[in-house]
Write a protein that holds these residues in place. Structure first.
Motif, PDB file in Angstrom:
ATOM      1  N   ALA A  23       0.837  -1.217   0.000  1.00 35.64           N
ATOM      2  CA  ALA A  23       0.000   0.000   0.000  1.00 35.64           C
ATOM      3  C   ALA A  23       0.863   1.255   0.000  1.00 35.64           C
ATOM      4  O   ALA A  23       0.429   2.317  -0.465  1.00 35.64           O
ATOM      5  CB  ALA A  23      -0.934  -0.009   1.210  1.00 35.64           C
ATOM      6  N   GLY A  64      11.348   3.970  -2.687  1.00 31.61           N
ATOM      7  CA  GLY A  64      12.341   4.790  -1.976  1.00 31.61           C
ATOM      8  C   GLY A  64      12.219   4.713  -0.477  1.00 31.61           C
ATOM      9  O   GLY A  64      11.372   4.000   0.071  1.00 31.61           O
ATOM     10  N   SER A  68       7.422   9.838   4.731  1.00 35.33           N
ATOM     11  CA  SER A  68       6.687  10.308   5.915  1.00 35.33           C
ATOM     12  C   SER A  68       7.515  10.108   7.189  1.00 35.33           C
ATOM     13  O   SER A  68       7.435  10.912   8.122  1.00 35.33           O
ATOM     14  CB  SER A  68       5.307   9.649   6.025  1.00 35.33           C
ATOM     15  OG  SER A  68       5.441   8.265   6.011  1.00 35.33           O
ATOM     16  N   ILE A  84      20.392   5.282   7.448  1.00 36.30           N
ATOM     17  CA  ILE A  84      20.852   4.544   6.258  1.00 36.30           C
ATOM     18  C   ILE A  84      22.050   3.655   6.616  1.00 36.30           C
ATOM     19  O   ILE A  84      22.005   2.445   6.425  1.00 36.30           O
ATOM     20  CB  ILE A  84      21.219   5.459   5.051  1.00 36.30           C
ATOM     21  CG1 ILE A  84      20.031   6.336   4.636  1.00 36.30           C
ATOM     22  CG2 ILE A  84      21.713   4.603   3.865  1.00 36.30           C
ATOM     23  CD1 ILE A  84      18.845   5.603   4.078  1.00 36.30           C
ATOM     24  N   TYR A 105       8.028   0.463  -9.920  1.00 36.30           N
ATOM     25  CA  TYR A 105       8.957   1.522  -9.520  1.00 36.30           C
ATOM     26  C   TYR A 105      10.146   1.006  -8.695  1.00 36.30           C
ATOM     27  O   TYR A 105       9.960   0.260  -7.726  1.00 36.30           O
ATOM     28  CB  TYR A 105       8.222   2.560  -8.667  1.00 36.30           C
ATOM     29  CG  TYR A 105       7.108   3.263  -9.399  1.00 36.30           C
ATOM     30  CD1 TYR A 105       7.391   4.187 -10.405  1.00 36.30           C
ATOM     31  CD2 TYR A 105       5.770   3.005  -9.092  1.00 36.30           C
ATOM     32  CE1 TYR A 105       6.369   4.833 -11.088  1.00 36.30           C
ATOM     33  CE2 TYR A 105       4.746   3.645  -9.769  1.00 36.30           C
ATOM     34  CZ  TYR A 105       5.051   4.551 -10.772  1.00 36.30           C
ATOM     35  OH  TYR A 105       4.041   5.193 -11.450  1.00 36.30           O
ATOM     36  N   LEU A 107      12.681   3.426  -7.177  1.00 38.38           N
ATOM     37  CA  LEU A 107      13.036   4.854  -7.103  1.00 38.38           C
ATOM     38  C   LEU A 107      13.824   5.148  -5.832  1.00 38.38           C
ATOM     39  O   LEU A 107      13.588   4.522  -4.788  1.00 38.38           O
ATOM     40  CB  LEU A 107      11.766   5.704  -7.111  1.00 38.38           C
ATOM     41  CG  LEU A 107      10.857   5.543  -8.334  1.00 38.38           C
ATOM     42  CD1 LEU A 107       9.601   6.404  -8.171  1.00 38.38           C
ATOM     43  CD2 LEU A 107      11.594   5.905  -9.621  1.00 38.38           C
ATOM     44  N   GLY A 109      15.816   5.178  -2.772  1.00 37.61           N
ATOM     45  CA  GLY A 109      16.402   4.054  -2.054  1.00 37.61           C
ATOM     46  C   GLY A 109      16.044   2.710  -2.673  1.00 37.61           C
ATOM     47  O   GLY A 109      16.779   1.735  -2.513  1.00 37.61           O
ATOM     48  N   GLU A 112      18.559   2.264  -5.321  1.00 36.98           N
ATOM     49  CA  GLU A 112      19.851   2.032  -4.656  1.00 36.98           C
ATOM     50  C   GLU A 112      19.935   0.602  -4.103  1.00 36.98           C
ATOM     51  O   GLU A 112      20.975  -0.052  -4.189  1.00 36.98           O
ATOM     52  CB  GLU A 112      20.041   3.064  -3.537  1.00 36.98           C
ATOM     53  CG  GLU A 112      20.220   4.469  -4.107  1.00 36.98           C
ATOM     54  CD  GLU A 112      20.148   5.551  -3.039  1.00 36.98           C
ATOM     55  OE1 GLU A 112      19.118   5.626  -2.331  1.00 36.98           O
ATOM     56  OE2 GLU A 112      21.115   6.304  -2.891  1.00 36.98           O
ATOM     57  N   GLU A 132      15.390  12.019  -5.503  1.00 33.92           N
ATOM     58  CA  GLU A 132      15.563  12.701  -4.211  1.00 33.92           C
ATOM     59  C   GLU A 132      15.667  14.210  -4.353  1.00 33.92           C
ATOM     60  O   GLU A 132      15.234  14.969  -3.489  1.00 33.92           O
ATOM     61  CB  GLU A 132      16.813  12.173  -3.490  1.00 33.92           C
ATOM     62  CG  GLU A 132      16.704  10.741  -2.974  1.00 33.92           C
ATOM     63  CD  GLU A 132      17.135   9.678  -3.977  1.00 33.92           C
ATOM     64  OE1 GLU A 132      17.212   9.981  -5.190  1.00 33.92           O
ATOM     65  OE2 GLU A 132      17.381   8.543  -3.538  1.00 33.92           O
ATOM     66  N   ILE A 138      19.545  14.517  -1.573  1.00 31.04           N
ATOM     67  CA  ILE A 138      20.216  13.765  -2.636  1.00 31.04           C
ATOM     68  C   ILE A 138      20.153  12.286  -2.262  1.00 31.04           C
ATOM     69  O   ILE A 138      19.793  11.946  -1.130  1.00 31.04           O
ATOM     70  CB  ILE A 138      21.696  14.207  -2.837  1.00 31.04           C
ATOM     71  CG1 ILE A 138      22.562  13.853  -1.620  1.00 31.04           C
ATOM     72  CG2 ILE A 138      21.784  15.707  -3.160  1.00 31.04           C
ATOM     73  CD1 ILE A 138      24.077  14.022  -1.856  1.00 31.04           C
TER      74      ILE A 138
HETATM   75  N1  CAA Z   1       7.646   7.168   1.110  1.00 33.01           N
HETATM   76  C1  CAA Z   1       6.477   7.096   1.769  1.00 33.01           C
HETATM   77  N2  CAA Z   1       5.314   6.811   1.154  1.00 33.01           N
HETATM   78  C2  CAA Z   1       5.350   6.600  -0.173  1.00 33.01           C
HETATM   79  C3  CAA Z   1       6.526   6.656  -0.918  1.00 33.01           C
HETATM   80  C4  CAA Z   1       7.736   6.944  -0.217  1.00 33.01           C
HETATM   81  N3  CAA Z   1       8.919   6.984  -0.813  1.00 33.01           N
HETATM   82  N4  CAA Z   1       6.235   6.419  -2.218  1.00 33.01           N
HETATM   83  C5  CAA Z   1       4.916   6.199  -2.279  1.00 33.01           C
HETATM   84  N5  CAA Z   1       4.357   6.311  -1.046  1.00 33.01           N
HETATM   85  C6  CAA Z   1       2.947   6.160  -0.668  1.00 33.01           C
HETATM   86  C7  CAA Z   1       2.137   7.375  -1.079  1.00 33.01           C
HETATM   87  O1  CAA Z   1       2.266   8.395  -0.124  1.00 33.01           O
HETATM   88  C8  CAA Z   1       0.757   6.800  -1.142  1.00 33.01           C
HETATM   89  O2  CAA Z   1       0.248   6.675   0.161  1.00 33.01           O
HETATM   90  P1  CAA Z   1      -1.315   7.051   0.469  1.00 33.01           P
HETATM   91  O3  CAA Z   1      -2.103   6.060  -0.347  1.00 33.01           O
HETATM   92  O4  CAA Z   1      -1.432   6.843   1.935  1.00 33.01           O
HETATM   93  O5  CAA Z   1      -1.514   8.454   0.004  1.00 33.01           O
HETATM   94  C9  CAA Z   1       0.994   5.373  -1.655  1.00 33.01           C
HETATM   95  O6  CAA Z   1       2.368   5.091  -1.379  1.00 33.01           O
HETATM   96  C10 CAA Z   1       0.781   5.230  -3.148  1.00 33.01           C
HETATM   97  O7  CAA Z   1       1.551   6.223  -3.793  1.00 33.01           O
HETATM   98  P2  CAA Z   1       0.955   7.285  -4.851  1.00 33.01           P
HETATM   99  O8  CAA Z   1      -0.477   7.576  -4.547  1.00 33.01           O
HETATM  100  O9  CAA Z   1       1.895   8.441  -4.896  1.00 33.01           O
HETATM  101  O10 CAA Z   1       1.036   6.414  -6.201  1.00 33.01           O
HETATM  102  P3  CAA Z   1       1.191   6.957  -7.687  1.00 33.01           P
HETATM  103  O11 CAA Z   1       0.995   5.777  -8.560  1.00 33.01           O
HETATM  104  O12 CAA Z   1       0.337   8.158  -7.917  1.00 33.01           O
HETATM  105  O13 CAA Z   1       2.724   7.454  -7.794  1.00 33.01           O
HETATM  106  C11 CAA Z   1       5.117   7.281  -7.470  1.00 33.01           C
HETATM  107  C12 CAA Z   1       3.771   6.534  -7.685  1.00 33.01           C
HETATM  108  C13 CAA Z   1       5.483   8.055  -8.730  1.00 33.01           C
HETATM  109  C14 CAA Z   1       6.158   6.200  -7.207  1.00 33.01           C
HETATM  110  C15 CAA Z   1       4.995   8.240  -6.272  1.00 33.01           C
HETATM  111  O14 CAA Z   1       4.454   7.529  -5.171  1.00 33.01           O
HETATM  112  C16 CAA Z   1       6.296   8.838  -5.833  1.00 33.01           C
HETATM  113  O15 CAA Z   1       6.795   9.752  -6.475  1.00 33.01           O
HETATM  114  N6  CAA Z   1       6.855   8.355  -4.695  1.00 33.01           N
HETATM  115  C17 CAA Z   1       8.049   8.926  -4.072  1.00 33.01           C
HETATM  116  C18 CAA Z   1       9.304   8.588  -4.846  1.00 33.01           C
HETATM  117  C19 CAA Z   1      10.510   9.244  -4.192  1.00 33.01           C
HETATM  118  O16 CAA Z   1      10.629  10.435  -4.107  1.00 33.01           O
HETATM  119  N7  CAA Z   1      11.462   8.388  -3.734  1.00 33.01           N
HETATM  120  C20 CAA Z   1      12.689   8.847  -3.108  1.00 33.01           C
HETATM  121  C21 CAA Z   1      12.542   8.871  -1.609  1.00 33.01           C
HETATM  122  S1  CAA Z   1      13.954   9.606  -0.807  1.00 33.01           S
HETATM  123  C22 CAA Z   1      15.105   8.348  -0.703  1.00 33.01           C
HETATM  124  O17 CAA Z   1      14.889   7.243  -1.159  1.00 33.01           O
HETATM  125  C23 CAA Z   1      16.390   8.697   0.012  1.00 33.01           C
HETATM  126  C24 CAA Z   1      17.486   7.740  -0.179  1.00 33.01           C
HETATM  127  O18 CAA Z   1      18.268   7.825  -1.109  1.00 33.01           O
HETATM  128  C25 CAA Z   1      17.737   6.664   0.780  1.00 33.01           C
END
Ligand code: CAA
Length: 258
Positions: A23, A64, A68, A84, A105, A107, A109, A112, A132, A138
């Motif tokens: 989810a 990723g 939150s 990390i 996806y 994306l 992390g 990574e 990021e 980043i």
């Molecule tokens: N963290 C927390 N929750 C996430 C998440 C994340 N990285 N990615 C998706 N979710 C959650 C959404 O908040 C949503 O929750 P709700 O139903 O409670 O609102 C649920 O998963 C489904 O996601 P979407 O409604 O956004 O689904 P979508 O199909 O419209 O979009 C997506 C898909 C393009 C992958 C979009 O979810 C997105 O852009 N996600 C974030 C991607 C991102 O920025 N990742 C990098 C994180 S930072 C990191 O990873 C640091 C590192 O290097 C270690």
């Protein structure tokens, strides 16, 4: 009862780990990374496993790190807790091969984590990216270092600075993934590849993984020297004798992994 964050099962000599927060698109939080590390180390210890598959759901390998959970964190929090560093790199301690089977996806992390695996099999719907930069940070789990080694500086810079996604075809052309398979065949194709690997002699599999990884860490001369030592050492195994004898006798080897 809370669902398990990482599902673990065996198929023959293959261990399969599935990230299980569908989810949240398998957003990687601390509890999930702790569970993944523990599951990986358990499979590393298990003599009945010769190769591991790491996979996600049909929509996401992992979108990723959990945004939150990260949003309120302060510099003091991330430093004190070694965010990390504390629990994301357990996978690098695993000497058995780990194949990332990626659908949907991968994306941030998630990308990574896939790159920390030994190779990536991608479903034709896979999407890779390091977005990021769009949320004011980043990559923090090796993305700026492993992506340029996998796909060239220019493409890595493009991905990391614009945050755009690559589809499976672009990722294969760039060398990030080893092969693309139809999404509905991902599990079977990954299992077939892992079963082949798990059927090889484990000492040679471990030596092969270690030698290829050494190519990233050292000069050519040192790397070839390292390879030569491992190559020579394998002549001390029973499986080398058996493998070559079986070839000469035109039969399948009966490897004992020793
Ligand atoms: N963290 C927390 N929750 C996430 C998440 C994340 N990285 N990615 C998706 N979710 C959650 C959404 O908040 C949503 O929750 P709700 O139903 O409670 O609102 C649920 O998963 C489904 O996601 P979407 O409604 O956004 O689904 P979508 O199909 O419209 O979009 C997506 C898909 C393009 C992958 C979009 O979810 C997105 O852009 N996600 C974030 C991607 C991102 O920025 N990742 C990098 C994180 S930072 C990191 O990873 C640091 C590192 O290097 C270690």
């Amino acid at each position: 009862m809370q669902e398990e964050l990482v599902l673990s099962r065996k198929e023959g000599r293959v261990g399969i780990l599935q990230l299980n927060r569908p989810a949240q698109l398998n957003a990687l939080n601390d509890a999930l990374m702790d569970a993944l590390g523990a599951a990986l180390l358990a499979m590393e210890k298990d003599d009945a496993i010769g190769c591991i598959i790491l996979t996600g759901s049909a929509k996401a390998f992992a979108a990723g790190a959990d945004i939150s959970a990260m949003q309120p964190m302060t510099l003091s929090d991330v430093t004190r807790n070694n965010f990390i560093g504390r629990n994301w790199e357990t996978i690098l301690q695993v000497r058995k091969p780990v194949i990332a089977a990626v659908a949907g996806y991968a994306l941030g992390g998630g990308c990574e984590l896939a790159m920390m695996c030994d190779f990536i099999i991608a479903a034709d719907n896979a999407k890779f990216g390091q977005p990021e930069i769009k949320i004011g940070i980043i990559p923090g789990a090796g993305g700026t270092q492993r992506l340029p080694r996998a796909v060239s500086k220019s493409k890595a810079m493009d991905m990391v600075l614009t945050g755009r996604m690559m589809d499976a075809q672009e990722a294969e052309r760039a060398g990030l993934v080893s092969r693309i398979v139809p999404a509905d065949k991902l599990e079977q194709e990954a299992l077939d590849a892992a079963t082949i690997i798990a059927g090889m002699s484990l000492p040679s599999v471990i030596a092969a993984k270690e030698a290829v990884n050494r190519a990233y860490e050292t000069t050519l001369t040192e790397g070839v020297r390292f390879e030569r030592r491992s190559f020579h050492a394998l002549f001390a195994t029973q499986d080398q004798k058996e493998g070559m004898k079986a070839f000469l006798e035109k039969r399948k080897p009966d490897f004992r992994h020793e």
